[in-house]
Design an enzyme around this catalytic site. Structure first.
Site, PDB file in Angstrom:
ATOM      1  N   TYR A 117       0.834  -1.206   0.000  1.00 27.49           N
ATOM      2  CA  TYR A 117       0.000   0.000   0.000  1.00 27.49           C
ATOM      3  C   TYR A 117       0.867   1.255   0.000  1.00 27.49           C
ATOM      4  O   TYR A 117       0.654   2.181  -0.794  1.00 27.49           O
ATOM      5  CB  TYR A 117      -0.911   0.025   1.235  1.00 27.49           C
ATOM      6  CG  TYR A 117      -2.005  -1.005   1.232  1.00 27.49           C
ATOM      7  CD1 TYR A 117      -3.174  -0.808   0.497  1.00 27.49           C
ATOM      8  CD2 TYR A 117      -1.890  -2.174   1.989  1.00 27.49           C
ATOM      9  CE1 TYR A 117      -4.190  -1.746   0.507  1.00 27.49           C
ATOM     10  CE2 TYR A 117      -2.900  -3.125   2.002  1.00 27.49           C
ATOM     11  CZ  TYR A 117      -4.051  -2.903   1.257  1.00 27.49           C
ATOM     12  OH  TYR A 117      -5.050  -3.840   1.269  1.00 27.49           O
ATOM     13  N   ASN A 134     -12.085   1.763  -4.890  1.00 26.12           N
ATOM     14  CA  ASN A 134     -11.900   1.342  -6.275  1.00 26.12           C
ATOM     15  C   ASN A 134     -13.232   0.922  -6.889  1.00 26.12           C
ATOM     16  O   ASN A 134     -13.790  -0.104  -6.509  1.00 26.12           O
ATOM     17  CB  ASN A 134     -10.901   0.179  -6.332  1.00 26.12           C
ATOM     18  CG  ASN A 134     -10.613  -0.285  -7.749  1.00 26.12           C
ATOM     19  OD1 ASN A 134     -11.103   0.281  -8.724  1.00 26.12           O
ATOM     20  ND2 ASN A 134      -9.828  -1.324  -7.855  1.00 26.12           N
ATOM     21  N   CYS A 142      -6.894  -4.043  -7.475  1.00 30.82           N
ATOM     22  CA  CYS A 142      -6.613  -3.729  -6.074  1.00 30.82           C
ATOM     23  C   CYS A 142      -6.293  -4.983  -5.265  1.00 30.82           C
ATOM     24  O   CYS A 142      -5.686  -4.880  -4.194  1.00 30.82           O
ATOM     25  CB  CYS A 142      -7.751  -2.930  -5.453  1.00 30.82           C
ATOM     26  SG  CYS A 142      -9.370  -3.668  -5.628  1.00 30.82           S
ATOM     27  N   HIS A 143      -6.655  -6.162  -5.769  1.00 31.58           N
ATOM     28  CA  HIS A 143      -6.292  -7.400  -5.071  1.00 31.58           C
ATOM     29  C   HIS A 143      -4.776  -7.598  -5.052  1.00 31.58           C
ATOM     30  O   HIS A 143      -4.272  -8.365  -4.239  1.00 31.58           O
ATOM     31  CB  HIS A 143      -6.992  -8.610  -5.706  1.00 31.58           C
ATOM     32  CG  HIS A 143      -6.675  -8.819  -7.153  1.00 31.58           C
ATOM     33  ND1 HIS A 143      -7.336  -8.126  -8.147  1.00 31.58           N
ATOM     34  CD2 HIS A 143      -5.779  -9.621  -7.768  1.00 31.58           C
ATOM     35  CE1 HIS A 143      -6.858  -8.512  -9.323  1.00 31.58           C
ATOM     36  NE2 HIS A 143      -5.908  -9.411  -9.121  1.00 31.58           N
ATOM     37  N   GLU A 169      -3.665 -15.794 -10.222  1.00 31.12           N
ATOM     38  CA  GLU A 169      -2.503 -15.158 -10.845  1.00 31.12           C
ATOM     39  C   GLU A 169      -1.182 -15.803 -10.439  1.00 31.12           C
ATOM     40  O   GLU A 169      -0.119 -15.355 -10.847  1.00 31.12           O
ATOM     41  CB  GLU A 169      -2.492 -13.663 -10.510  1.00 31.12           C
ATOM     42  CG  GLU A 169      -3.660 -12.929 -11.122  1.00 31.12           C
ATOM     43  CD  GLU A 169      -3.589 -11.421 -10.956  1.00 31.12           C
ATOM     44  OE1 GLU A 169      -2.539 -10.897 -10.545  1.00 31.12           O
ATOM     45  OE2 GLU A 169      -4.599 -10.766 -11.260  1.00 31.12           O
TER      46      GLU A 169
END
Length: 177
Positions: A117, A134, A142-143, A169
């Site tokens: 962050y 978001n 944002c994940h 991912e």
């Protein structure tokens, strides 16, 4: 509320993390909402109606429209064949610092990576938190933003959803069952 009414179209698509609400304007994809069961969908439609000054229309099945490409890319992302979204985005649901951080996130944190962050805020030259606001999660990833000490941090879609996206991912291992 916007002074000029704008066309807004919406749909709900299935995904590995549950139903996703997608909405688009003539400018591009404007909103993605997790867990889009009927009550969540109805709240999202009402919020967009208030914000844009027009009643959002459900997408007509089989008719080309502003959601055709976002639907195709979201499906490709979840089936593992898309690693980078290439969609026009309507940023009108974010502004100022939040928009600046979200644009940096979309452009500068690729598939399969994470950023802290604080590191993300530093990239835009000022501290602050923008992930909770978001309006385009998954597409603006944002994940992929985590705590600097290694924790997952918070997530508007819930921590299990964040874990599933990071596993998709390859950042986290897939669950065994």
């Amino acid at each position: 509320m916007s002074s000029t009414a704008q066309f807004v179209e919406w749909t709900v698509v299935g995904s590995d993390i549950g139903p996703l609400f997608l909405a688009a304007t003539g400018q591009g994809l404007v909103n993605v909402v997790f867990h889009a069961d009927e009550p969540v969908r109805d709240r999202a439609v009402r919020a967009l109606a208030t914000r844009f000054g027009t009643e959002p229309a459900p997408a007509a099945p089989g008719r080309p429209g502003p959601l055709e490409e976002p639907i195709r890319q979201v499906e490709a992302y979840f089936d593992g064949t898309l690693r980078a979204f290439a969609l026009p985005l309507d940023w009108s649901l974010s502004s100022g610092f939040n928009r600046q951080v979200l644009r940096e996130l979309a452009a500068g944190v690729p598939y399969g990576t994470v950023v802290g962050y604080g590191d993300l805020a530093h990239r835009v030259g000022q501290p602050g938190a923008a992930m909770g606001s978001n309006p385009l999660p998954v597409v603006v990833p944002c994940h992929r933003v985590v705590e600097s000490h290694g924790g997952l941090g918070g997530f508007g879609g819930g921590l299990e959803t964040k874990r599933q996206l990071l596993a998709l991912e390859g950042v986290l291992p897939q669950p065994l069952f």
